[in-house]
Scaffold this active site. Structure first.
Site, PDB file in Angstrom:
ATOM      1  N   GLU A  16      16.661 -25.639  32.818  1.00  0.00           N
ATOM      2  CA  GLU A  16      16.132 -24.965  31.797  1.00  0.00           C
ATOM      3  C   GLU A  16      15.861 -23.603  31.471  1.00  0.00           C
ATOM      4  O   GLU A  16      16.197 -22.751  32.151  1.00  0.00           O
ATOM      5  CB  GLU A  16      14.391 -25.775  32.366  1.00  0.00           C
ATOM      6  CG  GLU A  16      13.791 -25.364  31.408  1.00  0.00           C
ATOM      7  CD  GLU A  16      12.286 -26.013  32.149  1.00  0.00           C
ATOM      8  OE1 GLU A  16      12.388 -27.091  32.120  1.00  0.00           O
ATOM      9  OE2 GLU A  16      11.341 -25.121  32.121  1.00  0.00           O
TER      10      GLU A  16
ATOM     11  N   LYS B 180       4.308 -38.492  35.444  1.00  0.00           N
ATOM     12  CA  LYS B 180       3.502 -36.909  35.902  1.00  0.00           C
ATOM     13  C   LYS B 180       1.988 -37.467  35.753  1.00  0.00           C
ATOM     14  O   LYS B 180       1.753 -37.848  35.089  1.00  0.00           O
ATOM     15  CB  LYS B 180       3.598 -35.900  35.085  1.00  0.00           C
ATOM     16  CG  LYS B 180       3.008 -35.910  33.984  1.00  0.00           C
ATOM     17  CD  LYS B 180       3.595 -34.217  33.752  1.00  0.00           C
ATOM     18  CE  LYS B 180       2.652 -33.848  32.041  1.00  0.00           C
ATOM     19  NZ  LYS B 180       3.560 -32.536  31.407  1.00  0.00           N
TER      20      LYS B 180
ATOM     21  N   LYS C 157      11.774 -33.187  38.592  1.00  0.00           N
ATOM     22  CA  LYS C 157      11.493 -32.206  38.266  1.00  0.00           C
ATOM     23  C   LYS C 157       9.839 -31.387  39.042  1.00  0.00           C
ATOM     24  O   LYS C 157       9.019 -32.208  39.628  1.00  0.00           O
ATOM     25  CB  LYS C 157      11.014 -32.932  36.537  1.00  0.00           C
ATOM     26  CG  LYS C 157      10.070 -31.179  35.925  1.00  0.00           C
ATOM     27  CD  LYS C 157       9.803 -31.894  34.534  1.00  0.00           C
ATOM     28  CE  LYS C 157       9.463 -30.806  33.823  1.00  0.00           C
ATOM     29  NZ  LYS C 157       8.396 -31.306  32.734  1.00  0.00           N
TER      30      LYS C 157
ATOM     31  N   GLU D 252       8.923 -39.381  31.104  1.00  0.00           N
ATOM     32  CA  GLU D 252       8.450 -38.270  32.608  1.00  0.00           C
ATOM     33  C   GLU D 252       6.720 -38.755  33.003  1.00  0.00           C
ATOM     34  O   GLU D 252       5.802 -39.551  32.595  1.00  0.00           O
ATOM     35  CB  GLU D 252       8.145 -37.550  32.359  1.00  0.00           C
ATOM     36  CG  GLU D 252       7.497 -36.382  33.668  1.00  0.00           C
ATOM     37  CD  GLU D 252       8.169 -34.943  32.734  1.00  0.00           C
ATOM     38  OE1 GLU D 252       9.205 -34.185  34.123  1.00  0.00           O
ATOM     39  OE2 GLU D 252       7.106 -34.399  32.912  1.00  0.00           O
TER      40      GLU D 252
ATOM     41  N   GLU E  48      12.561 -30.107  25.995  1.00  0.00           N
ATOM     42  CA  GLU E  48      11.859 -30.492  26.550  1.00  0.00           C
ATOM     43  C   GLU E  48       9.521 -30.263  25.867  1.00  0.00           C
ATOM     44  O   GLU E  48      10.187 -28.712  25.726  1.00  0.00           O
ATOM     45  CB  GLU E  48      11.597 -29.741  27.927  1.00  0.00           C
ATOM     46  CG  GLU E  48      13.180 -30.503  28.661  1.00  0.00           C
ATOM     47  CD  GLU E  48      13.159 -29.667  29.950  1.00  0.00           C
ATOM     48  OE1 GLU E  48      12.390 -29.260  30.524  1.00  0.00           O
ATOM     49  OE2 GLU E  48      14.397 -29.103  30.070  1.00  0.00           O
ATOM     50  N   SER E  49       9.366 -31.000  25.959  1.00  0.00           N
ATOM     51  CA  SER E  49       7.651 -30.617  25.174  1.00  0.00           C
ATOM     52  C   SER E  49       7.371 -30.274  24.590  1.00  0.00           C
ATOM     53  O   SER E  49       8.130 -30.531  23.475  1.00  0.00           O
ATOM     54  CB  SER E  49       7.687 -29.334  26.237  1.00  0.00           C
ATOM     55  OG  SER E  49       7.337 -28.921  28.023  1.00  0.00           O
TER      56      SER E  49
ATOM     57  N   ASN F  53      12.999 -25.602  27.431  1.00  0.00           N
ATOM     58  CA  ASN F  53      11.517 -26.118  27.030  1.00  0.00           C
ATOM     59  C   ASN F  53      11.026 -25.449  26.488  1.00  0.00           C
ATOM     60  O   ASN F  53      10.625 -24.278  25.803  1.00  0.00           O
ATOM     61  CB  ASN F  53      10.680 -25.550  28.726  1.00  0.00           C
ATOM     62  CG  ASN F  53       9.701 -26.102  28.960  1.00  0.00           C
ATOM     63  OD1 ASN F  53       8.909 -27.156  27.804  1.00  0.00           O
ATOM     64  ND2 ASN F  53       9.498 -25.753  30.353  1.00  0.00           N
TER      65      ASN F  53
END
Length: 268
Positions: free
Chosen positions: A168, A59, A119, A57, A219-220, A189
């Site tokens: 998500e 960001k 996203k 990603e 995710e994360s 997530n």
């Protein structure tokens, strides 16, 4: 949660509604034109390949962690991700809280052939048309941000536009809503969007309730190869990783280290 003390997600959604209405006025839907011919989306098929892949990603910042790095260059970082073995890219386009923009997505689409996920906090069909015009292959829909009817409608419209959809979820109830809406790709997530805390065990807890044939993305909170190996054993097909890569002085090397357990490291 009182109106005087909204959680992080509620605040961001309020800001998103304002931003979307502004963009609609500035560029009405008929004026949206793709900057390049629409590519056939390879996002879903790429994630369904054997093994576990990394969606890397781009960001710029986050509400919880601040700026990822000083003046990040989209072209430079996207190139590093491609060389490092990412199977797909995620570009965070939300502006007020993450300092992102559709320009970041357009530039990524121009310089890289990997499947692209937009996203953002998608709440309006207008954003789906924006995504197509900017070169996205897939979009994120967050169950916690949408009621059942809107989730179904946006999912259906995205698929009609040729976009794959990463839906998500954060808990079992949201997972059931995602599956009821027709989700084929589910992202778990590990970050709680009400307070941005992270619980990396969330994916493991929800795997038992996944429907057969669903592609699962964690995710994360994922930062090392051991976590990837553990998630692959659970049946997870991809992970979405941003902060640890964005903060690295060498994103390409960081991505290769992340994939360094047996059977996953890309060839040099």
């Amino acid at each position: 949660m009182t109106p005087q003390a909204p959680n992080v997600l509620e605040r961001i959604l309020g800001e998103t509604r304002t931003e979307v209405e502004r963009r609609k006025r500035e560029q009405p839907l008929p004026a949206l034109e793709p900057g390049a011919p629409k590519r056939d989306s390879r996002f879903a098929s790429t994630l369904a390949a054997p093994g576990i892949g990394v969606i890397a990603e781009f960001k710029r910042r986050s509400p919880s962690a601040g700026a990822m790095r000083s003046d990040p260059d989209v072209t430079e970082i996207v190139g590093a991700y491609a060389r490092g073995g990412a199977v797909a890219l995620s570009v965070l386009t939300e502006g007020p809280n993450f300092a992102g923009s559709l320009d970041d997505l357009r530039l990524a689409a121009a310089v890289c052939d990997l499947p692209l996920l937009r996203k953002d906090f998608i709440i309006d069909p207008y954003q789906l048309h924006e995504s197509v015009a900017a070169g996205a292959d897939a979009v994120l829909l967050i169950v916690a941000a949408l009621d059942e009817a809107r989730l179904r409608s946006l999912h259906r419209t995205a698929r009609e536009l040729g976009l794959d959809v990463l839906v998500e979820v954060h808990d079992r109830d949201e997972l059931e809503r995602a599956l009821d809406a027709g989700a084929e790709i589910v992202g778990v997530n590990n970050r709680d969007l009400t307070d941005f805390s992270v619980d990396v065990v969330r994916t493991e807890r929800l795997m038992a309730y996944m429907a057969p044939g669903v592609t699962v993305v964690s995710e994360s909170g994922i930062a090392d190869a051991e976590q990837l190996a553990s998630l692959q054993r659970l049946g997870v097909q991809a992970v979405l990783v941003g902060e640890s890569l964005m903060r690295s002085a060498d994103p390409q090397a960081a991505l290769r280290r992340l994939q360094s357990f047996s059977g996953t490291e890309p060839a040099l």
